[in-house]
Scaffold this motif. Structure first.
Motif, PDB file in Angstrom:
ATOM      1  N   VAL A  48      86.872  70.989  28.122  1.00 32.93           N
ATOM      2  CA  VAL A  48      85.819  71.193  29.116  1.00 32.93           C
ATOM      3  C   VAL A  48      86.446  71.622  30.439  1.00 32.93           C
ATOM      4  CG1 VAL A  48      84.022  70.055  30.474  1.00 32.93           C
ATOM      5  CG2 VAL A  48      84.223  69.584  28.018  1.00 32.93           C
ATOM      6  N   GLY A  49      85.904  72.676  31.021  1.00 30.50           N
ATOM      7  CA  GLY A  49      86.443  73.244  32.249  1.00 30.50           C
ATOM      8  C   GLY A  49      87.339  74.438  32.012  1.00 30.50           C
ATOM      9  N   GLU A  50      87.838  74.605  30.795  1.00 28.79           N
ATOM     10  CA  GLU A  50      88.712  75.735  30.509  1.00 28.79           C
ATOM     11  C   GLU A  50      87.909  77.025  30.335  1.00 28.79           C
ATOM     12  OE1 GLU A  50      91.665  75.466  27.475  1.00 28.79           O
ATOM     13  OE2 GLU A  50      91.966  73.308  27.763  1.00 28.79           O
ATOM     14  N   VAL A  97      84.212  82.908  28.706  1.00 24.48           N
ATOM     15  CA  VAL A  97      83.223  81.861  28.958  1.00 24.48           C
ATOM     16  C   VAL A  97      83.957  80.586  29.349  1.00 24.48           C
ATOM     17  CG1 VAL A  97      81.497  82.823  27.366  1.00 24.48           C
ATOM     18  CG2 VAL A  97      83.183  81.177  26.513  1.00 24.48           C
ATOM     19  N   ARG A  98      83.250  79.765  30.127  1.00 22.72           N
ATOM     20  CA  ARG A  98      83.806  78.467  30.487  1.00 22.72           C
ATOM     21  C   ARG A  98      83.101  77.382  29.684  1.00 22.72           C
ATOM     22  NH1 ARG A  98      86.443  77.016  35.048  1.00 22.72           N
ATOM     23  NH2 ARG A  98      85.580  78.752  36.260  1.00 22.72           N
ATOM     24  N   VAL A  99      83.873  76.462  29.148  1.00 27.59           N
ATOM     25  CA  VAL A  99      83.294  75.311  28.450  1.00 27.59           C
ATOM     26  C   VAL A  99      82.843  74.316  29.516  1.00 27.59           C
ATOM     27  CG1 VAL A  99      83.669  73.479  26.758  1.00 27.59           C
ATOM     28  CG2 VAL A  99      84.883  75.667  26.521  1.00 27.59           C
ATOM     29  N   THR A 100      81.539  74.086  29.607  1.00 25.24           N
ATOM     30  CA  THR A 100      81.019  73.182  30.629  1.00 25.24           C
ATOM     31  C   THR A 100      80.648  71.808  30.081  1.00 25.24           C
ATOM     32  OG1 THR A 100      78.779  74.054  30.327  1.00 25.24           O
ATOM     33  CG2 THR A 100      80.146  75.098  32.016  1.00 25.24           C
ATOM     34  N   ALA A 101      80.429  71.695  28.776  1.00 24.03           N
ATOM     35  CA  ALA A 101      80.122  70.391  28.179  1.00 24.03           C
ATOM     36  C   ALA A 101      80.367  70.459  26.681  1.00 24.03           C
ATOM     37  CB  ALA A 101      78.678  69.995  28.455  1.00 24.03           C
ATOM     38  N   ALA A 102      80.791  69.332  26.122  1.00 25.65           N
ATOM     39  CA  ALA A 102      80.970  69.209  24.666  1.00 25.65           C
ATOM     40  C   ALA A 102      80.790  67.740  24.316  1.00 25.65           C
ATOM     41  CB  ALA A 102      82.354  69.705  24.241  1.00 25.65           C
TER      42      ALA A 102
END
Length: 485
Positions: A413-415, A455-460
Motif C-alpha cells: 500500500v502506497g507503492e 497506479v498507486r495501491v491505496t488499500a488492500a
C-alpha cells in the motif's frame, strides 16, 4: 474450463490470509464434517462382485504427490495396429445406496470443493481415500474402459465393464516426468507419452484446446506474501488426454444408445471472440488470424508475466457450460465446444456427483443390460444439482482469489506499480499489474485498452478481499493524470 486454483504453502497456513479464508467457509455455509449416518455408511457399505478379474493387468495411478483420492488407474500396451488403453475408474457407484445417507449428502454437495487452504470432499475420507480409492497394492473393483486406438491415435472401439483390479504403483507427476526425461521412465510411461502426443494432435485437428492453468502457491515471507506459479508438466497434459479420450468415448456411447447425460457448452459468439482478441492483444499476446485457438494457447510463453492474464481471459471465453440429460430424444446441443466433441463426465466419481450416473449408464449399454432404474429415473435431477454445486464452487473461488490478491498487495500500500489496461467500461478500467499479476479496477482517467499505466495501491484489505487503486498516468505515459490521495 478449469478455474484458477491457488494453495497456501505450509508456512502460510497461519496468519491473516488463513483467517480470511477460514471465515470464507463460515460465511458461505460450506459443509465441514459429514453426518454420522453418511460416515457410517461409508465405513460399512460393500460393493458387489464384478464379472471380470483383471488383477493381472499392471495398472498404475498418476497424480499429484501425496494424493489419496485416486479415481483413475491406467495401463497402455502397444499392438500391431495401434494401442490398447485400459482406464480403470473407482467403483464409487457400488458403495452408494440410492436414496441412502451417502447419496443424500453427495447430492447436497455435488462435487469436491477446492480452496487455497484445503478441500471440502464430496465423500467421506473412509471411502474416497480408503475403501474406494485405487490405492497401490489393494484389490479394488473398478469400471475398466478398454479403448483401442489405431496407429494415429484414433479410437477404433470402446467399451467398459466392472472388473477387479490391483494398482501396482502410485506415481506422481514430478517423479514420473524426471524419470522420462532421464530415459528411465520405462515402457508404460513412454507409451503414455506416445498416446498423449497423438491424442493432443487429434485435439488440435478437431479444433479443441486444453487450457492448462498454472498452479499457484501463496508463500508468506518477512516482507509480505508472494505468489509462485508453475505450469503443468508435459506428463500431466498426456495424462489428461486419457481422461478426455474416455469422456469423449462415453459421450459417443450415450448418443448412440439414445440415453445419458452430456457435459455441453456452446461455442463463443463473434462478440466474445472479438473481445477476447482485443484483451489478449492488450496483454501483449495477439492471436494471429491464421492460428487456431488451440495452437495459440499452446504457443504462449509461460515465462511472460502477462500469460496468466491471457489464460484467465481464455477461461472466461467459453460460457454456458451445462449438463444435458436425454432419454430417447437426442438433444440439439451435444457438443462441448472447448473440447470440440460430445463429452460426458465419467472419470472422477470420487470428486464429482454426475460421474456416478455416467459410469453405470455406459456399463449397462456395453453389457446390453437395462440401465438401473435409480439412474434413469433421476437423470433430469442432475443438472440442477450440478449447477448449484458449480455456482458455489465459482463463488468460493472468486472470493478466495480476491483475498489472495489482497494479501499479495497488503504490504505494498502506497507503492506505485506499473500495469497494463485490459479493458475499459465507462469510467472504470480493469488493469493487470505487472508484479504481482493482480487484476483490479481503477478510475479510467481516459485509459484505453492495451496502454501502459502507473497506479498507486491505496488499500488492500485481506479480510474482505478489497483492493483500491488510484491512477497516476493517463495511458499516454504522462504523469500525474489524477492526483492520488
Amino acid at each position: 474450463m478449469p478455474n484458477r486454483r491457488a494453495h497456501l504453502s505450509p508456512q502460510t497456513a497461519h496468519g491473516e490470509l488463513a483467517a480470511a479464508l477460514a471465515a470464507l467457509r463460515t460465511d458461505n455455509a460450506v459443509p465441514s464434517d459429514f453426518p454420522a449416518d453418511a460416515r457410517a455408511e461409508a465405513s460399512t457399505a460393500e460393493t458387489s462382485e464384478p464379472g471380470e478379474d483383471l488383477r493381472h493387468i499392471p495398472f498404475v495411478t498418476l497424480d499429484p504427490a501425496g494424493a489419496k483420492d485416486l479415481d483413475q488407474a491406467f495401463h497402455i500396451e502397444h499392438r500391431d495396429d495401434g494401442f490398447r488403453v485400459r482406464y480403470a475408474i473407482a467403483d464409487l457407484p457400488g458403495f452408494v445406496r440410492p436414496g441412502g445417507a451417502l447419496d443424500r449428502e453427495a447430492r447436497r454437495r455435488g462435487q469436491t470443493l477446492y480452496l487455497p487452504d484445503g478441500r471440502i470432499p464430496l465423500h467421506p475420507a473412509e471411502l474416497s481415500e480408503g475403501r474406494a480409492s485405487l490405492l497401490p497394492g489393494a484389490d479394488r473393483v473398478a469400471y475398466v474402459w478398454k479403448l483401442d486406438l489405431d496407429a494415429s491415435g484414433a479410437v477404433t472401439s470402446a467399451d467398459v465393464e466392472r472388473a477387479r483390479v490391483r494398482s501396482r504403483a502410485q506415481l506422481d507427476y514430478a517423479t514420473a516426468q524426471t524419470a522420462l526425461d532421464a530415459g528411465t521412465g520405462g515402457p508404460l510411461l513412454e507409451l503414455l507419452r506416445d498416446v498423449g502426443l497423438l491424442r493432443a494432435e487429434h485435439e488440435r485437428s478437431r479444433g479443441g484446446a486444453s487450457l492448462n492453468m498454472p498452479d499457484e502457491e501463496i508463500v508468506r515471507e518477512p516482507n509480505g506474501y508472494r505468489i509462485v506459479r508453475s505450469f503443468a508438466r508435459p506428463i500431466e497434459e498426456w495424462n489428461a488426454q486419457l481422461s478426455l479420450l474416455t469422456g469423449m468415448a462415453a459421450g459417443r456411447m450415450m448418443l448412440d444408445a439414445g440415453v445419458g447425460i452430456l457435459r455441453t457448452m456452446p461455442a463463443p459468439d463473434e462478440a466474445a471472440l472479438t473481445a477476447f482478441r482485443a484483451r489478449v492483444a492488450s496483454l501483449g499476446h495477439p492471436w494471429p488470424a491464421d492460428t487456431t485457438y488451440g495452437e495459440y494457447l499452446q504457443q504462449l510463453d509461460h515465462a511472460s508475466p502477462t500469460t496468466p492474464g491471457v489464460l484467465q481471459a481464455a477461461a472466461s471465453l467459453f460460457r454456458g457450460a451445462d449438463y444435458t440429460p436425454f432419454d430417447g430424444v437426442v438433444p440439439e446441443q451435444t457438443m462441448q465446444a472447448a473440447i470440440a466433441a460430445p463429452y460426458a463426465h465419467v472419470t472422477a466419481p470420487l470428486r464429482r456427483l454426475v460421474d456416478r450416473w455416467g459410469l453405470v449408464i455406459c456399463a449397462a449399454i456395453c453389457a446390453d443390460e437395462p440401465i438401473p432404474e435409480w439412474a434413469r429415473a433421476s437423470l433430469d435431477e442432475l443438472p440442477a444439482l450440478m449447477r448449484a454445486s458449480n455456482q458455489l464452487a465459482g463463488q468460493l473461488g472468486s472470493q478466495a482469489l480476491d483475498r489472495v490478491e489482497a494479501a499479495l498487495l497488503r504490504d505494498r500500500v502506497g507503492e506505485v506499480l506499473p500495469a497494463i489496461v485490459v479493458e475499459v467500461r465507462g469510467e472504470r478500467a480493469r488493469v493487470q499489474l505487472d508484479d504481482p499479476a493482480v487484476t483490479a479496477q481503477v478510475a479510467s482517467a481516459g485509459y484505453t485498452a492495451g496502454t501502459r499505466v502507473d497506479v498507486r495501491v491505496t488499500a488492500a484489505d485481506v479480510a474482505s478481499g478489497t483492493i483500491e487503486l488510484a491512477p497516476l498516468t493517463d495511458g499516454s505515459g504522462d504523469r500525474p493524470a489524477v492526483s492520488a490521495a
